[in-house]
Design a protein around this motif. Structure first.
Motif, PDB file in Angstrom:
ATOM      1  N   UNK A   1      19.802   8.412 -42.164  1.00 47.29           N
ATOM      2  CA  UNK A   1      19.276   9.659 -41.657  1.00 47.29           C
ATOM      3  C   UNK A   1      18.435  10.305 -42.757  1.00 47.29           C
ATOM      4  N   UNK A   2      17.305  10.824 -42.375  1.00 47.35           N
ATOM      5  CA  UNK A   2      16.390  11.459 -43.317  1.00 47.35           C
ATOM      6  C   UNK A   2      16.153  12.900 -42.889  1.00 47.35           C
ATOM      7  N   UNK A   3      16.147  13.802 -43.848  1.00 42.45           N
ATOM      8  CA  UNK A   3      15.872  15.210 -43.609  1.00 42.45           C
ATOM      9  C   UNK A   3      14.610  15.588 -44.375  1.00 42.45           C
ATOM     10  N   UNK A   4      13.712  16.303 -43.708  1.00 36.77           N
ATOM     11  CA  UNK A   4      12.489  16.784 -44.341  1.00 36.77           C
ATOM     12  C   UNK A   4      12.398  18.278 -44.113  1.00 36.77           C
ATOM     13  N   UNK A   5      12.363  19.032 -45.189  1.00 40.84           N
ATOM     14  CA  UNK A   5      12.154  20.472 -45.118  1.00 40.84           C
ATOM     15  C   UNK A   5      10.796  20.767 -45.721  1.00 40.84           C
ATOM     16  N   UNK A   6       9.950  21.453 -44.957  1.00 35.95           N
ATOM     17  CA  UNK A   6       8.589  21.768 -45.419  1.00 35.95           C
ATOM     18  C   UNK A   6       8.397  23.276 -45.464  1.00 35.95           C
ATOM     19  N   UNK A   7       7.682  23.711 -46.468  1.00 29.50           N
ATOM     20  CA  UNK A   7       7.207  25.081 -46.552  1.00 29.50           C
ATOM     21  C   UNK A   7       5.704  25.020 -46.359  1.00 29.50           C
ATOM     22  N   UNK A   8       5.247  25.635 -45.279  1.00 30.14           N
ATOM     23  CA  UNK A   8       3.853  25.572 -44.884  1.00 30.14           C
ATOM     24  C   UNK A   8       3.229  26.944 -45.090  1.00 30.14           C
ATOM     25  N   UNK A   9       1.988  26.952 -45.562  1.00 28.11           N
ATOM     26  CA  UNK A   9       1.262  28.210 -45.747  1.00 28.11           C
ATOM     27  C   UNK A   9       0.979  28.878 -44.414  1.00 28.11           C
ATOM     28  N   UNK A  10       0.162  29.892 -44.406  1.00 30.98           N
ATOM     29  CA  UNK A  10      -0.120  30.679 -43.202  1.00 30.98           C
ATOM     30  C   UNK A  10      -1.066  29.977 -42.242  1.00 30.98           C
ATOM     31  N   UNK A  11      -1.003  28.693 -42.181  1.00 30.01           N
ATOM     32  CA  UNK A  11      -1.877  27.945 -41.297  1.00 30.01           C
ATOM     33  C   UNK A  11      -1.126  27.573 -40.024  1.00 30.01           C
ATOM     34  N   UNK A  12      -1.838  26.924 -39.120  1.00 31.59           N
ATOM     35  CA  UNK A  12      -1.246  26.549 -37.836  1.00 31.59           C
ATOM     36  C   UNK A  12      -0.155  25.501 -38.036  1.00 31.59           C
ATOM     37  N   UNK A  32      15.739  15.799 -34.545  1.00 28.78           N
ATOM     38  CA  UNK A  32      15.751  17.252 -34.347  1.00 28.78           C
ATOM     39  C   UNK A  32      14.663  17.902 -35.188  1.00 28.78           C
ATOM     40  N   UNK A  33      14.094  18.982 -34.681  1.00 28.70           N
ATOM     41  CA  UNK A  33      13.147  19.772 -35.447  1.00 28.70           C
ATOM     42  C   UNK A  33      13.504  21.247 -35.262  1.00 28.70           C
ATOM     43  N   UNK A  34      13.761  21.914 -36.365  1.00 29.07           N
ATOM     44  CA  UNK A  34      14.090  23.343 -36.343  1.00 29.07           C
ATOM     45  C   UNK A  34      12.983  24.113 -37.041  1.00 29.07           C
ATOM     46  N   UNK A  35      12.493  25.116 -36.383  1.00 30.81           N
ATOM     47  CA  UNK A  35      11.498  25.995 -36.996  1.00 30.81           C
ATOM     48  C   UNK A  35      12.209  27.263 -37.447  1.00 30.81           C
ATOM     49  N   UNK A  53       8.814  27.799 -42.571  1.00 31.09           N
ATOM     50  CA  UNK A  53       9.745  26.727 -42.916  1.00 31.09           C
ATOM     51  C   UNK A  53      10.033  25.882 -41.675  1.00 31.09           C
ATOM     52  N   UNK A  54      10.034  24.571 -41.855  1.00 26.85           N
ATOM     53  CA  UNK A  54      10.334  23.641 -40.767  1.00 26.85           C
ATOM     54  C   UNK A  54      11.289  22.575 -41.301  1.00 26.85           C
ATOM     55  N   UNK A  55      12.395  22.357 -40.594  1.00 23.60           N
ATOM     56  CA  UNK A  55      13.351  21.306 -40.936  1.00 23.60           C
ATOM     57  C   UNK A  55      13.268  20.235 -39.861  1.00 23.60           C
ATOM     58  N   UNK A  56      13.073  18.986 -40.284  1.00 21.09           N
ATOM     59  CA  UNK A  56      12.991  17.855 -39.362  1.00 21.09           C
ATOM     60  C   UNK A  56      14.034  16.834 -39.759  1.00 21.09           C
TER      61      UNK A  56
END
Length: 90
Positions: A1-12, A32-35, A53-56
């Protein structure tokens, strides 16, 4: 199982996730994808004071994790990321 947490700037966020999913689409299964939504940052990162923040959670073949990490590293939209692989190295 792999978890990816991203911090995205003010873009789409949806546009960026579509780009990232191209790399993840070769994974075995997108679980799963959590916003987490827009949050204020503790300190500015590249002149951004807040970010999305997005967790996948997904299953990814081990040989594709380095390719995904390389694409995250060069992406201008991703301010920070954390890629974690749990479980055995099958």
């Amino acid at each position: 199982m792999t978890f990816l947490t991203c911090l995205i700037g003010n873009r789409d966020e949806d546009m960026l996730l579509a780009t990232l999913v191209k790399g993840i689409s070769r994974s075995e299964k997108l679980e799963r994808r959590l916003r987490w939504g827009k949050r204020k940052l503790a300190y500015p990162i590249e002149h951004f004071t807040d970010g999305n923040y997005v967790l996948t959670q997904f299953k990814l073949k081990p040989e594709l994790s380095k390719e995904l990490e390389a694409s995250l590293r060069i992406s201008e939209e991703v301010l920070r990321y954390l890629l974690i692989r749990l479980g055995s190295q099958e």
